[in-house]
Each structure stands twice: as C-alpha cells, then as structure tokens.
Design an enzyme around this catalytic site. Structure first.
Site, PDB file in Angstrom:
ATOM      1  N   GLN A 120       0.826  -1.203   0.000  1.00 15.70           N
ATOM      2  CA  GLN A 120       0.000   0.000   0.000  1.00 15.70           C
ATOM      3  C   GLN A 120       0.866   1.261   0.000  1.00 15.70           C
ATOM      4  OE1 GLN A 120      -2.517   0.274   3.454  1.00 15.70           O
ATOM      5  NE2 GLN A 120      -3.823   1.839   2.570  1.00 15.70           N
ATOM      6  N   GLY A 121       0.786   2.045  -1.057  1.00 13.59           N
ATOM      7  CA  GLY A 121       1.569   3.267  -1.175  1.00 13.59           C
ATOM      8  C   GLY A 121       0.766   4.504  -0.829  1.00 13.59           C
ATOM      9  N   TYR A 122       0.514   4.698   0.451  1.00 18.44           N
ATOM     10  CA  TYR A 122      -0.243   5.868   0.916  1.00 18.44           C
ATOM     11  C   TYR A 122       0.675   6.860   1.640  1.00 18.44           C
ATOM     12  CZ  TYR A 122      -5.038   4.153   0.020  1.00 18.44           C
ATOM     13  OH  TYR A 122      -6.215   3.743  -0.554  1.00 18.44           O
ATOM     14  N   SER A 123       1.207   6.459   2.806  1.00 23.73           N
ATOM     15  CA  SER A 123       1.954   7.386   3.661  1.00 23.73           C
ATOM     16  C   SER A 123       3.233   7.883   3.005  1.00 23.73           C
ATOM     17  CB  SER A 123       2.311   6.713   4.987  1.00 23.73           C
ATOM     18  OG  SER A 123       1.159   6.430   5.740  1.00 23.73           O
ATOM     19  N   SER A 155       4.265  -1.556   4.271  1.00 20.63           N
ATOM     20  CA  SER A 155       4.362  -2.932   4.770  1.00 20.63           C
ATOM     21  C   SER A 155       4.589  -3.915   3.628  1.00 20.63           C
ATOM     22  CB  SER A 155       3.082  -3.314   5.517  1.00 20.63           C
ATOM     23  OG  SER A 155       2.883  -2.479   6.627  1.00 20.63           O
ATOM     24  N   GLU A 236     -10.530  -1.993   4.761  1.00 19.47           N
ATOM     25  CA  GLU A 236      -9.417  -2.353   5.641  1.00 19.47           C
ATOM     26  C   GLU A 236      -9.888  -2.717   7.038  1.00 19.47           C
ATOM     27  OE1 GLU A 236      -5.059  -0.529   6.874  1.00 19.47           O
ATOM     28  OE2 GLU A 236      -6.672   0.843   6.342  1.00 19.47           O
ATOM     29  N   SER A 352      -3.231   7.697  12.722  1.00 16.79           N
ATOM     30  CA  SER A 352      -2.939   7.887  14.141  1.00 16.79           C
ATOM     31  C   SER A 352      -4.213   8.187  14.931  1.00 16.79           C
ATOM     32  CB  SER A 352      -1.941   9.038  14.325  1.00 16.79           C
ATOM     33  OG  SER A 352      -2.577  10.274  14.015  1.00 16.79           O
ATOM     34  N   GLU A 354      -4.799  10.672  16.778  1.00 18.22           N
ATOM     35  CA  GLU A 354      -5.178  12.084  16.626  1.00 18.22           C
ATOM     36  C   GLU A 354      -6.022  12.295  15.374  1.00 18.22           C
ATOM     37  OE1 GLU A 354      -1.810  11.686  19.288  1.00 18.22           O
ATOM     38  OE2 GLU A 354      -2.176  10.951  17.267  1.00 18.22           O
TER      39      GLU A 354
END
Length: 373
Positions: A120-123, A155, A236, A352, A354
């Site tokens: 997964q290429g998100y962050s 990951s 997810e 997160s 938050e």
C-alpha cells in the site's frame, strides 16, 4: 451457520500444518514467509481466499456472517498470518467496486491464487495520517503514467510485486483534489525499496522511492483517487478485525496465565488491570459486531481507535506483569517484549489516534474543522 462453522473448522484441522501455527503477524512477518505463501495457495485452491468476493470474481459470495465465522475459526486454529492480506482484503474489494472489467480480469485471479503480492503506497514523510497532503506525483507520457516521489512505512514492499499508489496527477491541486489511484509494478527500473529496521529488530516496513517508474493502470477516473482511496480504507477495517480479536484474546489469556504462575496476579493493581483488559476486549467485540457493514462516516475510525488503544495497553500491562525481568533480553526479545514494542505503533499506523479523533469530531459530531495549510 453451525454447519458452515463446522466445515471451516474441519478443513483447517485436516490441512493446517502444525509447524505453521502462530507464525507471522506484526513484527514477525519474516517468519516462514515462503511456507506461509504456499499455505495460502492451498487455501486458494480450496476456495477459501476472497470468500466474501462475488462468485463471478472467483470468490464464494459468502455472507457477512459467514465471513466472520471464517476469520474467527482461522484465528482459533492459530493459523499463520496471511501474506496476501493487502491484496485479498483491501485491493481486491476495491477493484470489484471501482475497477474496470479489464483490471478485474487482469488482477483478481492472481490475487486469489497468491501469484502476485501487493503493498500500500499511501503514507509519505510529509503525509502520514494526513493522507490528503501527499506530494508523490504522476504525469502522463503517452499511454503511461510516470511516477515520482517517496512512500514510507510501506508494509511488505520488499516482497511485493505491485503497489497501489495514491499520487497527485493534477499539478497545482491541493488536499484531496487532483489525486489518482495508480497500480504500479515494483519490479522495474525507477523503483527503489529500502527496508526500515524497527524496535523489534525486524524490518517489515519500507521506504519506496519512485524515480520515473511507469504504469498504465489507474483505478477509476484520473483525479478521482481520493474517493477510491477512502473506499479501500473502509474495506481495511471490515470483518477481519473479528479474527484479529481472537488473537487478542489468546494474548490476554496467556498473560493471565503468566500472572498466575509468577504471582503477579496477587497484586491488586495488576489484577484490576487484567480484569479491565478482559472487559475492554468484550466491549471491543460487541462494538465490532454491532457496526459490521456500517459505512457511515467515522465508523471505521472508531473501530481503529478502540482496538489500537486496547492492544497498546495490553503491551504495557505485559511489561507490568513481567516486572524487572521484562527489561532485559539476553537471548533476544521474547513474545511479551515484542508485543510491548510493536504495539507502540498500533496507535500510529493506519491513521494515528489524533487523526481518527479528528475524523470522528468533524464527520460525526459536526465540530469545526481543524485548521489545515
């Protein structure tokens, strides 16, 4: 439903190699990786992969209740962690919902057969939980997209064949506008995958650098990537979380046994914390069952917020039960030390705490939006 549960339990009892039990999972993805992959191919051959997918796409068309049963029985059997989770549980349902027929024909069979693995290429370094701040870009070059940028905390990228990438495809666009959902092959020039060593000493997370990587695959329309990306995040946090909770229960029961054996349970404070953990797990399960299939805004955020906090506190409680002996690891980390260290990340990855609270505040409670650049 009892018959279905018995069938799942019987099949696992007959086919699961005892040597694979308990292997893999967060902080331990390196364990028997190829053996676990072979196991998943056996699952696929028997029709247990993608059981919730429609039959026309190779799944079983299992009901929501049947999917819950399968994940629970899989966890009760202590079967190994899945190596193709990102493909089966995230990308597959996303392609079924948003992909073209050609993309479904191309990718879904290989996901079910565990022939191609996904990440997964998100962050990104500057866009972690604040996903709309992504800066990785992609530009058209004829019939291809050329991708440039960096992803992080990816990951299993070091073993993956493909990455689904959220990239900015409209120059000058901001936030969730102008993004596209791309499928990028990793085994090509222009892709550099670098593992990140964690506190546990393992390296299942990675940095992924794109420097002119190419792809022809965009899911949905260009510029509509935010909608696709949010749809994927809904998948997810689905029924697999109930199987995850079986694993949590196993950890809690083992910790209770340790507390009894060492006498730590005689401490009133520790006994109270163990009881609170048990109550918290019951609440976690009740909430997960109650909200299954809930697509309302903020539902997924509540689930993530609740389980991540519970599991992190369990890691802290494990160290309290261990006492001073938990501070040393002369022969490497034991299971409790690994749990404590890796669960520190539970409240960070996947969004997160938050960010989850902001989502709940803004989308559910209707509070004013937090100021953003």
């Amino acid at each position: 439903m009892d018959e279905f549960r018995a069938g799942v339990r019987s099949w696992l009892a007959e086919h699961l190699d005892p040597a694979l039990k308990g292997l893999g999972g967060p902080g331990r993805e390196h364990e028997a990786f190829e053996e676990r992959r072979a196991w998943e191919r056996k699952l696929g051959a028997a029709g247990w992969n993608g059981i919730g997918w429609p039959e026309r796409h190779g799944g079983r068309g299992a009901t929501l209740a049947e999917q819950v049963v399968f994940h629970e029985e899989y966890a009760r059997a202590d079967a190994p962690a899945r190596v193709s989770h990102l493909g089966q549980e995230l990308l597959g349902p996303t392609l079924i919902a948003f992909g073209s027929e050609a993309q479904q024909r191309r990718f879904l069979p290989k996901i079910l057969a565990v022939e191609e693995l996904w990440c997964q290429g998100y962050s990104e370094p500057g866009a972690g939980s604040d996903l709309a701040a992504v800066s990785t870009s992609a530009q058209r070059d004829g019939g291809e997209w050329v991708v440039t940028g960096q992803k992080v905390w990816t990951s299993l990228a070091h073993v993956a064949d493909w990455c689904f990438v959220l990239a900015r495809t409209e120059p000058g666009s901001k936030r969730h506008h102008g993004l596209s959902f791309l499928l990028v092959p990793l085994r090509q020039d222009g892709v550099d995958v670098r593992p990140i060593r964690q506190l546990t000493g393992t390296a299942e997370f990675n940095e992924v650098f794109f420097d002119g990587a190419r792809t022809t695959e965009v899911v949905g329309e260009p510029g509509d990537g935010w909608r696709v990306a949010m749809g994927l995040l809904g998948f997810e946090r689905g029924v697999a979380t109930l199987g995850q909770q079986i694993g949590f229960r196993r950890e809690l029961e083992a910790l209770c046994r340790l507390a009894e054996e060492t006498g730590a349970a005689d401490d009133p404070h520790i006994a109270e914390q163990l009881n609170r953990a048990w109550v918290g797990l019951e609440v976690l399960r009740a909430h997960a069952v109650r909200t299954l299939g809930d697509a309302s805004p903020g539902a997924a955020s509540v689930v993530k917020l609740v389980w991540a906090g519970w599991h992190r506190r369990l890691g802290e409680l494990a160290m309290l039960v261990r006492g001073a002996s938990g501070l040393v690891a002369p022969d490497g980390l034991d299971a409790w030390q690994r749990l404590f260290l890796f669960s520190r990340a539970d409240t960070i990855y996947g969004g997160s705490d938050e960010i989850q609270r902001n989502v709940i505040a803004e989308r559910v409670l209707g509070l004013p939006r937090e100021a953003r650049p």
